[in-house]
Design a protein around this motif. Structure first.
Motif, PDB file in Angstrom:
ATOM      1  N   PRO A 177       0.803  -1.230   0.000  1.00 50.88           N
ATOM      2  CA  PRO A 177       0.000   0.000   0.000  1.00 50.88           C
ATOM      3  C   PRO A 177       0.831   1.274   0.000  1.00 50.88           C
ATOM      4  CG  PRO A 177      -0.005  -1.001   2.178  1.00 50.88           C
ATOM      5  CD  PRO A 177       0.699  -1.971   1.282  1.00 50.88           C
ATOM      6  N   THR A 178       2.131   1.185   0.334  1.00 51.34           N
ATOM      7  CA  THR A 178       2.969   2.367   0.471  1.00 51.34           C
ATOM      8  C   THR A 178       4.293   2.156  -0.267  1.00 51.34           C
ATOM      9  OG1 THR A 178       2.009   2.834   2.639  1.00 51.34           O
ATOM     10  CG2 THR A 178       4.061   3.951   2.100  1.00 51.34           C
ATOM     11  N   HIS A 179       4.755   3.212  -0.937  1.00 51.49           N
ATOM     12  CA  HIS A 179       6.048   3.164  -1.629  1.00 51.49           C
ATOM     13  C   HIS A 179       6.754   4.501  -1.484  1.00 51.49           C
ATOM     14  CE1 HIS A 179       5.993  -0.695  -3.709  1.00 51.49           C
ATOM     15  NE2 HIS A 179       4.708  -0.493  -4.016  1.00 51.49           N
ATOM     16  N   ARG A 180       8.077   4.429  -1.409  1.00 51.55           N
ATOM     17  CA  ARG A 180       8.923   5.596  -1.571  1.00 51.55           C
ATOM     18  C   ARG A 180       9.438   5.586  -3.006  1.00 51.55           C
ATOM     19  NH1 ARG A 180      10.753   7.784   3.315  1.00 51.55           N
ATOM     20  NH2 ARG A 180      12.622   8.592   2.277  1.00 51.55           N
ATOM     21  N   LEU A 181       9.881   6.737  -3.478  1.00 50.38           N
ATOM     22  CA  LEU A 181      10.331   6.817  -4.869  1.00 50.38           C
ATOM     23  C   LEU A 181      11.523   5.897  -5.112  1.00 50.38           C
ATOM     24  CD1 LEU A 181      10.027   8.059  -7.641  1.00 50.38           C
ATOM     25  CD2 LEU A 181      11.417  10.005  -6.885  1.00 50.38           C
ATOM     26  N   ASP A 182      12.464   5.846  -4.166  1.00 46.31           N
ATOM     27  CA  ASP A 182      13.648   5.001  -4.340  1.00 46.31           C
ATOM     28  C   ASP A 182      13.268   3.530  -4.455  1.00 46.31           C
ATOM     29  OD1 ASP A 182      15.381   7.141  -4.269  1.00 46.31           O
ATOM     30  OD2 ASP A 182      15.698   7.031  -2.099  1.00 46.31           O
ATOM     31  N   THR A 183      12.414   3.066  -3.529  1.00 44.67           N
ATOM     32  CA  THR A 183      12.044   1.657  -3.554  1.00 44.67           C
ATOM     33  C   THR A 183      11.194   1.327  -4.773  1.00 44.67           C
ATOM     34  OG1 THR A 183      10.113   2.142  -2.153  1.00 44.67           O
ATOM     35  CG2 THR A 183      12.157   1.474  -1.046  1.00 44.67           C
ATOM     36  N   LEU A 184      10.351   2.265  -5.199  1.00 40.14           N
ATOM     37  CA  LEU A 184       9.528   2.024  -6.384  1.00 40.14           C
ATOM     38  C   LEU A 184      10.400   1.930  -7.634  1.00 40.14           C
ATOM     39  CD1 LEU A 184       6.570   1.750  -7.331  1.00 40.14           C
ATOM     40  CD2 LEU A 184       6.589   4.194  -7.810  1.00 40.14           C
TER      41      LEU A 184
END
Length: 819
Positions: free
Chosen positions: A636-643
């Motif tokens: 449900p949640t992402h940071r730009l780096d991990t995405l």
């Protein structure tokens, strides 16, 4: 001459009225209300050569359309000149050669403008075409009457007015100001410069409208057979096969007659009228976008049109559009299967030339075809061919085949090495239908049925469908590719290899050129009501959706394209989601079922199979949006780096499968897409994180529908990687890997109730293997496929995209196959 002009003066008014009542304009370009004229400055119209009929026609048009008058004298300062001038042309007499060309009539105006800057004048070039004949003999009266490359005499022009008065084209050029033409070298030089600029304009326009002169077909074929290239092959075969040269030459002539077109102006005129009525009966409208990019090149470039190939209608539609809009119809490469009784001769006279599906083992046929193609290109004839090779049964853009592209490149290099560099431009064309006439045959063939041979009887069966509604059709022109600029960018020193029969860089360049042209075709895709509804409806589990939710999802898709287009020249539909749904229902593509709690849109199994074809036309436009939405399906949640880390392994493969241009920076594109989904209410941002909204629930459903667009492509990749990793490095060849993966995909489709044959298309898996090789994840040792731990780690990261239930289902399916 003065006596004749004095005699004609009292007759001008009745002649002008007679012409005005007789003439019908087929085309006026640009429209008179779009002329960029300064109303404060006097206007002088300029014709390419003296012509009373053209002058009178222009005078009547200016009166009828409220333009500055073209009749009488125009006073500019101290000078009075006719409002309609003509460039001088050499005077020819039977008893002596043509006299020296007279000076253009602008010298006095230029001298006055140099002395008095406020005495500015606008020169407006005007070209009139009474009928359009590409310089070929096609019957006595038409030969005498139609406009061609030969200037006409008075008798012939009078006959032309009578014969072609209902088929007149008039083209205005951009206004020229005298002040822009002056320089310090004096008015006399500026006068010659003005005449030269105008003549260049008239020549380029004439080339654009009429095309180059056509040789007589018999003469052209004989020239092909007598060419050094064909004679050399005949000599070689005569020695190898111990066959007489005369017999081989007769065979070459037979091949030439089998190949060559026989473009005839009366047939073009007939086809124009026939197709105009056909389109009006078959379609609700033909929308053309981007044709101005072609007109800017047509005067001084050889044009090669490369449309996508979705229907047999493509042949006719593009030629009709070009002819209607004042461009010369191209010579079209058509499969020999279309050279059938009745249809073949008509297509040949409309510009089609025919080629066999394969002629690699027939050197004489290959030599004749190559030489014929080279002569068309070197003389500047526009061409059209389908780089996909055949019509797309799945609705996707197929990979470009190298044959015609390679022959075009070799002809271009041969021309550049000989008489000088030729300007050649590829023009990508996207043709989008709301409904095609081949719906039933495509579905039958996708399910394993044999392709039926084309025949006049099959055509009659198609004509029986013309009473059905087919909606609208879009013809979008993509970004043209000028070949010299492309070679400079991709090869650099290509000019140093001119003269070589097959430079080392040529073979690897052709697939890259094909990919670039395919990307430009897809970048001009047209969204329409049918493919929009297909995108949403097929993303639902049972091909059913509430109409209210469908309306909001359709608006979302269009907004995404409006703010983050999937292609540089993508077009959007007019109207509202309500009107789009009504259109799709009216076409019989879906069923609307009433319900007390709100109407529902439903597609049965047959309709869903048809809709998949239209969805595949435009699915590439939503690749990035769908991939980002799919990433939020499990997490449900992402940071730009991990995405970015999660999507970067899959993105190049997906971009290649869907034939799109990857962004320069995936990270920047992801950030922009995340913010756009926030604006649409599908995501929420909290500091450096983006998350699925908990409320309202509908936002989550819309995000799921958007992500579902990419699920089939991601599932195919998962299955292929699972088969490859389970087998291990060096255990499989490419064909075996593709076939095993296809079998798993077919099983998954059957178990899931997915009636979509394109999901397990073998070519998609073969392309996946090729993409993995291109990206460096796979390599070959002999025929065996090799990989290392990098692929295992990337596959492990990609698995995180799938939720546990879906991942478990795919893993279970894979293990059962291996067992």
């Amino acid at each position: 001459m003065a006596f004749i002009r004095t005699l004609m003066t009292p007759l001008r008014a009745p002649l002008r009225r007679l012409i005005a009542s007789w003439v019908e304009f087929r085309l006026i370009e640009p429209a008179t209300d779009e002329l960029d004229l300064d109303p404060t400055l006097p206007v002088l119209y300029v014709l390419p050569h003296p012509s009373l009929s053209d002058t009178l026609l222009l005078e009547s048009l200016c009166r009828a359309r409220g333009l500055p008058p073209a009749a009488g004298l125009r006073r500019v300062g101290e000078i009075a000149l006719p409002a309609c001038l003509a460039l001088p042309s050499p005077r020819r007499h039977l008893w002596r050669r043509a006299s020296r060309r007279e000076e253009a009539p602008f010298l006095a105006l230029l001298e006055q403008r140099r002395r008095h800057p406020d005495h500015e004048v606008q020169l407006v070039p005007v070209s009139v075409f009474w009928g359009r004949a590409p310089g070929k003999r096609f019957g006595f009266w038409k030969m005498l009457a139609a406009d061609s490359w030969q200037f006409t005499g008075r008798l012939r022009r009078a006959l032309s007015v009578l014969v072609n008065g209902k088929n007149v084209e008039l083209h205005f050029g951009a206004p020229l100001r005298l002040g822009d033409l002056l320089d310090e070298r004096g008015a006399a030089l500026a006068n010659r410069k003005t005449a030269r600029l105008l003549r260049v304009h008239f020549r380029r326009l004439r080339t654009r409208v009429l095309g180059p002169d056509l040789s007589h077909r018999r003469t052209l074929i004989e020239g092909v057979v007598r060419s050094p290239e064909v004679r050399q092959v005949i000599e070689t075969l005569a020695e190898e096969e111990r066959t007489s040269r005369a017999r081989l030459q007769q065979r070459a002539l037979r091949y030439g007659r089998e190949i060559a077109s026989n473009m005839a102006y009366p047939v073009l005129r007939f086809m124009d009228g026939l197709l105009r009525r056909l389109w009006n009966r078959l379609y609700d409208g033909v929308e053309v976008r981007g044709l101005e990019r072609v007109k800017g090149l047509a005067g001084d470039h050889t044009l090669v049109y490369v449309p996508c190939h979705r229907s047999h209608i493509d042949y006719l539609l593009l030629s009709y559009v070009l002819y209607r809009d004042g461009l010369m119809p191209p010579h079209i490469a058509a499969g020999r299967n279309l050279d059938m009784p009745l249809i073949g001769p008509l297509l040949r006279r409309g510009g089609a030339f025919f080629l066999r599906r394969s002629f690699r083992d027939n050197r004489l046929y290959a030599a004749v075809f190559n030489e014929y193609l080279h002569r068309l290109l070197s003389r500047g004839h526009p061409l059209e061919y389908f780089i996909e090779g055949g019509r797309s049964r799945s609705g996707r853009l197929l990979a470009a085949r190298p044959g015609m592209l390679l022959m075009t490149l070799r002809s271009y290099l041969r021309r550049a090495a000989g008489s000088g560099q030729q300007r050649l431009a590829f023009v990508p064309i996207y043709i989008g239908y709301e409904r095609i006439i081949e719906n039933a045959s495509y579905q039958r063939e996708l399910r394993g049925g044999r392709k039926r041979k084309e025949s006049p009887l099959a055509l009659l069966r198609v004509l029986g469908q013309l009473r059905q509604p087919f909606g609208r059709v879009a013809v979008n022109v993509g970004e043209p590719l000028t070949l010299a600029d492309y070679l400079d960018r991709e090869v650099g020193d290509w000019r140093q290899t001119l003269g070589e029969e097959r430079p080392a860089w040529l073979t690897p360049l052709v697939p890259r050129l094909g990919e670039e042209l395919c990307r430009r075709i897809n970048a001009a895709a047209a969204l329409n009501p049918v493919n929009l509804v297909a995108l949403v409806l097929l993303a639902t589990p049972h091909h059913a959706i509430e109409v209210s939710l469908l309306e909001r999802q359709l608006a979302l898709l269009v907004d995404l394209q409006r703010h983050h287009p999937g292609g540089a020249h993508t077009s959007l539909p007019e109207g509202t989601p309500v009107e789009w749904i009504d259109q799709v229902v009216a076409l019989g593509m879906v069923e609307r079922r009433g319900h007390p709690l709100g109407d529902i849109l439903v597609a049965d199994a047959g309709q869903a199979g048809l809709l998949a074809w239209y969805r595949n036309n435009v699915m590439h436009l939503f690749a990035l949006a769908g991939l980002v939405a799919f990433a939020f399906r499990r997490q449900p949640t992402h940071r730009l780096d991990t995405l970015e880390a999660l999507l970067s392994p899959s993105w190049p493969i997906l971009a290649r499968e869907l034939v799109i241009e990857p962004p320069a920076s995936l990270r920047a594109a992801l950030a922009e897409m995340l913010d756009l989904l926030v604006d649409q209410g599908l995501l929420e941002r909290a500091g450096e994180e983006w998350r699925r909204p908990e409320e309202p629930l509908e936002a989550g459903e819309r995000l799921r529908l958007l992500g579902q667009l990419m699920q089939p492509s991601l599932e195919r990749g998962y299955l292929l990687l699972a088969v490859l990793l389970d087998a291990g490095p060096g255990e499989l060849v490419a064909e075996e890997l593709a076939e095993r993966s296809r079998q798993l995909a077919e099983r998954l489709a059957l178990l899931s109730g997915l009636d979509a044959p394109e999901f397990f298309d073998t070519r998609l898996f073969a392309n996946l293997v090729e993409s993995l090789e291109r990206e460096g994840w796979l390599w070959r040792e002999g025929e065996r496929l090799m990989f290392d731990e990098r692929l295992r780690r990337a596959a492990q990261r990609s698995r995180e995209l799938f939720d546990p239930a879906l991942r478990h289902r795919l893993q279970l399916l894979t293990r059962r196959r291996e067992a």
